[in-house]
Motif scaffolding. Structure first.
Motif, mmCIF file in Angstrom:
data_model
loop_
_atom_site.group_PDB
_atom_site.id
_atom_site.type_symbol
_atom_site.label_atom_id
_atom_site.label_comp_id
_atom_site.label_asym_id
_atom_site.label_seq_id
_atom_site.Cartn_x
_atom_site.Cartn_y
_atom_site.Cartn_z
ATOM 1 N N ALA A 40 0.833 -1.209 0.000
ATOM 2 C CA ALA A 40 0.000 0.000 0.000
ATOM 3 C C ALA A 40 0.866 1.258 0.000
ATOM 4 C CB ALA A 40 -0.937 -0.019 1.205
ATOM 5 N N GLN A 41 1.940 1.245 0.792
ATOM 6 C CA GLN A 41 2.824 2.417 0.844
ATOM 7 C C GLN A 41 3.493 2.686 -0.498
ATOM 8 O OE1 GLN A 41 5.695 2.317 4.020
ATOM 9 N NE2 GLN A 41 4.082 2.313 5.585
ATOM 10 N N ALA A 58 3.426 6.396 -5.242
ATOM 11 C CA ALA A 58 3.476 6.525 -6.706
ATOM 12 C C ALA A 58 2.290 7.300 -7.284
ATOM 13 C CB ALA A 58 3.536 5.134 -7.339
ATOM 14 N N ILE A 59 1.358 7.711 -6.425
ATOM 15 C CA ILE A 59 0.165 8.420 -6.931
ATOM 16 C C ILE A 59 0.573 9.731 -7.587
ATOM 17 C CG2 ILE A 59 -1.963 9.619 -6.241
ATOM 18 C CD1 ILE A 59 -2.257 7.426 -4.047
ATOM 19 N N ASP A 60 0.111 9.910 -8.796
ATOM 20 C CA ASP A 60 0.464 11.082 -9.601
ATOM 21 C C ASP A 60 0.043 12.370 -8.880
ATOM 22 O OD1 ASP A 60 1.464 12.476 -11.683
ATOM 23 O OD2 ASP A 60 -0.195 12.067 -13.075
ATOM 24 N N GLY A 61 0.998 13.236 -8.583
ATOM 25 C CA GLY A 61 0.678 14.503 -7.933
ATOM 26 C C GLY A 61 0.481 14.406 -6.426
ATOM 27 N N TYR A 78 -4.891 11.707 0.992
ATOM 28 C CA TYR A 78 -5.400 10.557 1.733
ATOM 29 C C TYR A 78 -4.265 9.755 2.348
ATOM 30 C CZ TYR A 78 -9.773 11.531 -0.627
ATOM 31 O OH TYR A 78 -10.901 12.138 -1.083
ATOM 32 N N LYS A 79 -4.560 9.164 3.508
ATOM 33 C CA LYS A 79 -3.627 8.245 4.139
ATOM 34 C C LYS A 79 -4.266 6.868 4.027
ATOM 35 C CE LYS A 79 -0.055 7.142 6.498
ATOM 36 N NZ LYS A 79 0.052 6.119 5.426
ATOM 37 N N PHE A 80 -3.693 6.045 3.147
ATOM 38 C CA PHE A 80 -4.314 4.741 2.908
ATOM 39 C C PHE A 80 -3.867 3.729 3.944
ATOM 40 C CE2 PHE A 80 -4.730 6.787 -1.208
ATOM 41 C CZ PHE A 80 -6.030 6.441 -1.541
ATOM 42 N N GLU A 81 -4.824 2.909 4.358
ATOM 43 C CA GLU A 81 -4.471 1.790 5.220
ATOM 44 C C GLU A 81 -5.313 0.578 4.827
ATOM 45 O OE1 GLU A 81 -3.949 0.322 9.826
ATOM 46 O OE2 GLU A 81 -5.471 1.802 9.352
ATOM 47 N N VAL A 82 -4.619 -0.559 4.628
ATOM 48 C CA VAL A 82 -5.327 -1.784 4.272
ATOM 49 C C VAL A 82 -5.477 -2.634 5.521
ATOM 50 C CG1 VAL A 82 -5.375 -3.794 2.755
ATOM 51 C CG2 VAL A 82 -4.225 -1.695 2.013
ATOM 52 N N HIS A 117 -6.733 -0.915 -7.207
ATOM 53 C CA HIS A 117 -8.114 -0.754 -7.655
ATOM 54 C C HIS A 117 -8.953 -0.048 -6.572
ATOM 55 C CE1 HIS A 117 -11.977 -2.064 -9.575
ATOM 56 N NE2 HIS A 117 -12.375 -2.024 -8.316
ATOM 57 N N GLU A 118 -8.863 -0.511 -5.347
ATOM 58 C CA GLU A 118 -9.661 0.081 -4.257
ATOM 59 C C GLU A 118 -9.256 1.533 -3.999
ATOM 60 O OE1 GLU A 118 -12.342 -1.191 -2.940
ATOM 61 O OE2 GLU A 118 -12.095 -3.009 -4.105
ATOM 62 N N MET A 119 -7.951 1.819 -4.133
ATOM 63 C CA MET A 119 -7.476 3.202 -3.944
ATOM 64 C C MET A 119 -8.180 4.161 -4.903
ATOM 65 S SD MET A 119 -3.353 2.961 -3.453
ATOM 66 C CE MET A 119 -2.592 2.873 -1.815
#
Ligand SMILES: [Zn+2]
Length: 232
Positions: A62-63, A68-71, A75-79, A119-121
């Motif tokens: 996830a990290q 790598a998210i463009d720009g 959000y702080k993603f956590e799975v 996909h979920e992101m």
């Protein structure tokens, strides 16, 4: 009583119009206006009610994707992984992603896990999850108004938070974004198609289609499209 028939027809068209155009438009518009902080609070509340025992998992994957998210991303993603054999995963508004054992156990390589997360992101980044919450609220409010049952409205609104139904087109958008994000993060983007194939197998074995696939039954089409995008 022709005017009555005409009036009924007009009312019918009115409801139909609100249903097909008004609600999706309002949900998209409202979802854009919600501050990320509110999304996170709502997401946390959903997590506690939908997957109370879920444990953090797939953290490194996830990290790597998040970086790598463009720009960049607010959000702080956590799975989190949850027990339960259902072939299901969902993303709450704000960035909390839940993966049930029925999916986790089938993602036997990091790249397949990354494909699920990527996909979920997208559902969070494109605010599909927030839109789904708003649509759920609005639909139930509309039903309550039509049925003249405003007393149970509050209870229904609360109930609306337990399910996220994406719009037609959201899944394809999430697939496209996932292929792109996988590529940017240095994962093999073909893993998205492979992940969908694994889910297709799982649904064949399991019988009833899972929630997040039943919203768009054309899994074969999605597999073909993600494979095409990954080959570019
Ligand atoms: Zn999805």
């Amino acid at each position: 009583m022709q005017w009555l028939a005409a009036l009924t027809l007009a009312a019918g068209y009115g409801v139909y119009g609100i249903w097909t155009w008004g609600l999706p438009w309002a949900a998209v518009t409202a979802a854009k206006l919600v501050p990320v902080k509110w999304e996170q609070h709502l997401g946390e509340a959903m997590m506690t009610s939908l997957a109370p025992g879920a444990k953090p998992c797939w953290g490194e994957v996830a990290q790597r994707l998040e970086r790598a998210i463009d720009g960049g991303t607010p959000y702080k993603f956590e799975v989190r992984c949850a027990a339960g054999e259902e072939v299901n995963a969902f993303a709450a508004p704000g960035g909390s992603i839940v993966v049930f054992e029925g999916i986790r156990s089938r993602m036997v390589r990091d790249e397949l896990a990354a494909a699920v997360v990527a996909h979920e992101m997208q559902h969070v980044l494109k605010r599909h999850s927030m839109q789904a919450v708003f649509r759920g609220f609005a639909l139930q409010a509309l039903f309550a108004l039509l049925l003249g049952d405003a007393s149970s409205l509050a209870a229904q609104l609360a109930g609306g938070m337990t399910a996220l139904h994406y719009q037609r087109g959201d899944e394809e958008e999430a697939d496209r974004g996932a292929v792109e994000l996988m590529r940017r993060a240095g994962f093999d983007p073909r893993a998205v198609a492979e992940m969908l194939e694994a889910l297709r197998e799982a649904t064949k074995e399991g019988g009833a289609p899972p929630e997040w696939l039943s919203s768009h039954p054309d899994l074969d089409g999605r597999i073909a499209e993600t494979r095409r995008l990954a080959a570019r």
